[in-house]
Every structure is written in structure tokens, then in C-alpha cells.
Write a protein that holds these residues in place. Structure first.
Motif, short mmCIF file in Angstrom:
data_model
loop_
_atom_site.label_atom_id
_atom_site.label_comp_id
_atom_site.label_asym_id
_atom_site.label_seq_id
_atom_site.Cartn_x
_atom_site.Cartn_y
_atom_site.Cartn_z
N ASP A 109 2.82 0.88 3.43
CA ASP A 109 4.18 0.35 3.34
C ASP A 109 5.18 1.43 2.97
O ASP A 109 6.36 1.34 3.30
CB ASP A 109 4.24 -0.78 2.31
CG ASP A 109 3.42 -1.98 2.72
OD1 ASP A 109 3.90 -2.77 3.55
OD2 ASP A 109 2.28 -2.12 2.23
N VAL A 114 0.35 3.84 10.23
CA VAL A 114 -0.46 2.86 10.95
C VAL A 114 -1.94 2.99 10.58
O VAL A 114 -2.62 2.00 10.31
CB VAL A 114 -0.26 3.03 12.47
CG1 VAL A 114 -1.25 2.16 13.24
CG2 VAL A 114 1.17 2.67 12.86
N ASP A 115 -2.44 4.23 10.57
CA ASP A 115 -3.87 4.45 10.30
C ASP A 115 -4.28 3.97 8.91
O ASP A 115 -5.41 3.50 8.71
CB ASP A 115 -4.22 5.93 10.45
CG ASP A 115 -4.16 6.40 11.89
OD1 ASP A 115 -4.11 5.53 12.78
OD2 ASP A 115 -4.17 7.63 12.12
N HIS A 116 -3.38 4.10 7.94
CA HIS A 116 -3.70 3.72 6.56
C HIS A 116 -3.05 2.40 6.15
O HIS A 116 -3.15 2.01 4.98
CB HIS A 116 -3.28 4.82 5.59
CG HIS A 116 -4.01 6.12 5.78
ND1 HIS A 116 -5.28 6.34 5.29
CD2 HIS A 116 -3.64 7.26 6.42
CE1 HIS A 116 -5.67 7.57 5.61
NE2 HIS A 116 -4.70 8.15 6.29
N ASP A 117 -2.38 1.75 7.09
CA ASP A 117 -1.71 0.47 6.81
C ASP A 117 -0.77 0.60 5.62
O ASP A 117 -0.81 -0.20 4.68
CB ASP A 117 -2.76 -0.63 6.56
CG ASP A 117 -2.14 -2.02 6.58
OD1 ASP A 117 -1.06 -2.19 7.18
OD2 ASP A 117 -2.73 -2.94 5.97
N ARG A 168 0.85 -1.19 0.00
CA ARG A 168 0.00 0.00 0.00
C ARG A 168 0.89 1.24 0.00
O ARG A 168 1.72 1.42 0.90
CB ARG A 168 -0.93 -0.01 1.22
CG ARG A 168 -2.02 -1.07 1.13
CD ARG A 168 -2.76 -1.24 2.45
NE ARG A 168 -3.41 -0.03 2.92
CZ ARG A 168 -4.65 0.35 2.57
NH1 ARG A 168 -5.35 -0.41 1.72
NH2 ARG A 168 -5.19 1.45 3.07
#
Length: 253
Positions: A122, A117-120, A9
Motif C-alpha cells: 500500500d 504489485v509483487d509485494h501487494d 502493507r
């Protein structure tokens, strides 16, 4: 495999992309399309605001470095002197205020990590520049602190590893354009692996522009021993006394 970026992502900061002129936006979108064909998912994100106070911190650190050359100010180019004066003035910033600037940097790192973290995510993808070519004389007054025509401070403040990747040349000017691919702190291996996959699928870096014959002979430069300085590499005691913390946390623990 067919989808080397499957499950990856990539966050794209809307505000940064909105600044791009049409030819550069086309190249940027082409890079994102390439990432999609490799299996990546593109996610629009709102990047954290960079703390305005950090500009003062930058001046403190620039002044800390350049004060070792205080006996050779006459050797600086005249157009660099205003920035040098600002850096020297930064040395008068009280220590307590500098600690506050470092806290702002840490808060920015928390916000940056929380975005991942919130949008996962990479990685994030930023434009390398917002300028599609310029006249040579327009760059005469650019400096390290004021002349970068792109958004790079996010990586400096976040302590993030970043790879700059060329993606093509502007259809309007022929000037090369690239993107920045960044991850979270200590994820150097992951961001390099991601860039290698994109580079393999979009080998703009192999393009060699046509070069006209040189209008004049290029001066030869001889390699000589370094001149005298405070130390052989001019770096002793040249960095800030307080090194910024680099964290992967999303807030105080």
C-alpha cells in the motif's frame, strides 16, 4: 477503530535503512513498531535501482530553468557557479539522448510499480535523512542537486506522492528525524490518510524543543514588489519542453 491500519502493507527498502546511524535507526524502527500496533504489516523490499543516466536529465532540466537568468549570472553565489555551469552544459545534450533519459525514467516507474504489485504494498517507508546532525559550516557547499542527505530521487523519478512525517529527535544530537511515506502515482489521498493515522499515534510533531534567547537581534525583512524578470513569476518557459510521463503500469502495454 483499534486497528486503523489493519490490512495495510508497508514496504521498507533494506538498503536505505542499512545506511542509518544507530540513533536514527532506533527512531525509524520505533515508527515501524507504531505502524504494527495500528495493524500494519511490514514487508522488506528491494527497491529498484535509480538510473544513473537521470543525473544528466536533471542537469538538462536545471539548465532549462536557469537560462532565463543568463543576464544576471553575477548575482549567483560563487559556490553555486560550478553546478550552474554543469546545468548550462546539460543544454547541449542532444534531443535524442534526452528522449533516452525519459525512457529510463519510465522504466524506473515500471519497476517501482511492479514492486508494489509483487509485494501487494500500500505504501513504502524511507528514512528522511541518513545524517544525524552536522556542523553548520559543513552545509555551506550543499546545493539543491548535491546537498540532500537522504534518498529522495526515487519519488521524483516514480512520480509518487510522498508525505514527510517527523518521528522524533536523535538521542545523540537532538536533531529532528523524519520518514518519507510514499505510494503509487495518483494515490495522494491514500498516502495522506496513512500519514494522518501514524501522526495521530506518534505525535512527535507536537514536540517543541527548548530555544535559547537569540544571541543577536534578528534582522527585519520588508516585503517589497518583485524585481524585474523575464516574467512576473520567473517561470514562463522555465520547465522542460518534454514533461515526463507518469504511469501506474508495470511495463509497456
Amino acid at each position: 477503530g483499534a486497528d486503523p491500519l489493519g490490512g495495510v502493507r508497508l514496504g521498507v527498502p533494506d538498503a536505505a535503512v542499512a545506511k542509518l546511524p544507530a540513533p536514527l535507526r532506533s527512531l525509524f524502527d520505533g515508527l515501524l513498531d507504531t505502524a504494527r500496533t495500528l495493524g500494519a504489516e511490514i514487508v522488506s523490499v528491494v527497491a529498484p535501482a535509480e538510473p544513473a543516466s537521470m543525473a544528466t536529465g536533471d542537469m538538462v532540466e536545471i539548465g532549462t530553468y536557469h537560462r532565463q537568468f543568463s543576464d544576471r549570472l553575477h548575482l549567483y553565489r560563487p559556490e553555486r557557479l560550478p553546478a550552474l555551469a554543469a546545468a548550462a552544459a546539460g543544454l547541449a545534450v542532444p534531443a535524442a539522448e534526452y528522449f533516452g533519459l525519459e525512457r529510463d525514467r519510465l522504466r524506473f516507474q515500471y519497476d517501482y510499480n511492479r514492486m508494489f504489485v509483487d509485494h501487494d504494498l500500500d505504501a513504502v517507508v524511507y528514512p528522511g535523512t541518513f545524517v544525524d546532525g552536522a556542523r553548520r559550516d559543513e552545509f555551506l557547499e550543499y546545493t539543491v542537486s548535491a546537498g540532500v542527505q537522504g534518498d529522495v530521487m526515487w519519488a521524483n523519478y516514480a512520480g509518487a506522492p510522498v508525505v514527510s512525517l517527523p518521528v522524533g529527535r536523535s538521542s545523540a544530537t537532538g536533531i529532528p528525524f523524519g520518514v518519507q511515506i510514499g505510494a503509487r502515482a495518483w494515490q495522494d489521498r491514500e498516502v495522506v490518510a496513512l500519514a494522518v493515522e501514524l501522526q495521530d499515534a506518534l505525535p512527535a510533531w507536537r514536540d517543541v524543543p527548548p530555544l535559547a534567547a537569540a544571541p543577536r537581534e534578528i534582522p527585519a525583512v520588508s516585503v517589497v514588489a518583485p524585481g524585474p524578470g523575464p516574467d512576473p513569476t520567473n517561470t514562463r518557459d522555465a520547465r522542460a519542453a518534454i514533461l515526463p510521463a507518469i504511469t501506474t503500469a508495470t511495463g509497456p502495454s
